[in-house]
Scaffold this motif. Structure first.
Motif, mmCIF file in Angstrom:
data_model
loop_
_atom_site.group_PDB
_atom_site.id
_atom_site.type_symbol
_atom_site.label_atom_id
_atom_site.label_comp_id
_atom_site.label_asym_id
_atom_site.label_seq_id
_atom_site.Cartn_x
_atom_site.Cartn_y
_atom_site.Cartn_z
ATOM 1 N N LYS A 123 40.818 32.485 42.300
ATOM 2 C CA LYS A 123 39.922 33.299 41.487
ATOM 3 C C LYS A 123 39.050 34.202 42.358
ATOM 4 N N GLY A 124 38.708 33.702 43.516
ATOM 5 C CA GLY A 124 37.803 34.440 44.378
ATOM 6 C C GLY A 124 38.407 35.684 44.996
ATOM 7 N N VAL A 125 39.720 35.681 45.242
ATOM 8 C CA VAL A 125 40.303 36.777 46.025
ATOM 9 C C VAL A 125 41.212 37.708 45.233
ATOM 10 N N GLU A 126 41.642 37.331 44.051
ATOM 11 C CA GLU A 126 42.752 38.057 43.427
ATOM 12 C C GLU A 126 42.439 39.505 43.060
ATOM 13 N N GLN A 127 41.174 39.877 42.906
ATOM 14 C CA GLN A 127 40.847 41.265 42.566
ATOM 15 C C GLN A 127 40.170 42.005 43.719
ATOM 16 N N ALA A 128 40.030 41.365 44.863
ATOM 17 C CA ALA A 128 39.216 41.926 45.948
ATOM 18 C C ALA A 128 39.910 43.069 46.689
ATOM 19 N N ASP A 129 39.137 44.114 46.964
ATOM 20 C CA ASP A 129 39.608 45.188 47.841
ATOM 21 C C ASP A 129 39.530 44.749 49.294
ATOM 22 N N ILE A 130 38.449 44.039 49.630
ATOM 23 C CA ILE A 130 38.232 43.530 50.988
ATOM 24 C C ILE A 130 37.833 42.068 50.904
ATOM 25 N N ILE A 131 38.389 41.249 51.779
ATOM 26 C CA ILE A 131 38.043 39.835 51.864
ATOM 27 C C ILE A 131 37.499 39.563 53.257
#
Length: 293
Positions: A60-68
């Protein structure tokens, strides 16, 4: 690429400070998600305004992120990347804040799938305290943030991360991989080892520990960084072992010279030991201060 969503994995001092700085600069234009395993940390990160949303679910935390941003101790980064890669969107960029770059580059560069990028980075900042409550929105301001292009997957991704980091007030520069790890060993890793050694030396004299209130500013200043996070520094020593070992052996040679000079009551040699250190440090500080904008 317009950066709209950033995820920070690891909401300690660096991750928390990064979130605070980004939110201060960008406000509602940027959505920051925080990921951590500690529920209290997740709640405090939201309360302090370091993130808009927090979760212990990596997917859930990363699936929409442009930058991690990967802000965990170094040895935790590879296993986390293995878990999140299936959920990172095409065009997403992973970047870490680890203090040792060679170890991570060797593992991560061959893991990146097509369309997902990796940028190697290291902020040259920190304090002796750790955790989300130690986070400070000004931690990065006017501090160097090093990017390693040769350990990154694309120049475009490096440029995006560079531009994003300017929102924190950091001063961006680049270095070669080997130069970085050697430099970090000498100016960051060895001081932490030496500071810890001095505190452990005090532990050999219990009577002095009882009189710690008498300790002067020199001991407090020199050993301040010994209060840093032990997990982080254990990982650093294991993942930058060769430069650290080589530098510690050179420190040992210098200490051996001093031991011999003291045993022989060789005042000129003792004087030279301190004098050359003073002259060199004064020059370095003057040159560094002259370049501060």
């Amino acid at each position: 690429m317009k950066v709209k969503r950033i995820t920070i994995i690891g909401l300690g001092l660096i991750g928390g400070s990064l979130g605070l700085a980004l939110k201060k600069q960008c406000g509602e234009e940027l959505r920051v998600t925080g990921v951590d395993y500690e529920q209290e940390t997740l709640e405090l990160a939201v309360q302090r305004g370091a993130v808009d949303y927090s979760t212990n679910d990596l997917k859930k935390g990363v699936e929409q992120a442009d930058i991690i941003f990967l802000c965990t101790p170094v040895l935790q980064i590879i296993p986390i990347v293995e878990q999140i890669l299936p959920y990172v969107k095409v065009g997403g960029i992973l970047t870490d804040v680890g203090s040792t770059k060679g170890f991570l580059a060797e593992k991560l560069l061959c893991m990146m799938p097509s369309g997902v990028h990796y940028v190697s980075g290291h902020p040259m900042t920190g304090i002796e305290r750790s955790g989300i409550m130690a986070a400070d929105q000004g931690l990065f301001k006017d501090k160097w943030y090093i990017l390693i292009p040769e350990a990154s997957t694309s120049p475009e991704a490096v440029e995006i991360i560079s531009q994003t980091l300017t929102w924190t007030g950091a001063r961006i520069t680049t270095m070669d991989l080997a130069d970085h790890d050697q430099c970090a060993a000498i100016i960051s890793h060895i001081p932490h080892v030496v500071a810890a050694a001095l505190v452990n030396l005090l532990g050999k004299y219990p009577a002095l520990e009882e009189s710690f209130k008498l300790v002067g500013g020199g001991f407090r200043d020199t050993t301040r960084i010994a209060s840093s996070n032990a997990d982080m520094w254990a990982d650093i020593c294991l993942t930058n072992s060769q430069p650290i070992t080589q530098s510690l052996l050179q420190v040992k040679e210098l200490l051996d010279e001093m031991i011999q000079a003291v045993e022989k009551a060789d005042r000129p040699a003792i004087h030279h030991f301190f004098k050359r250190a003073k002259v060199r440090r004064d020059i370095l500080i003057e040159e560094t201060d002259s370049h501060v904008v």
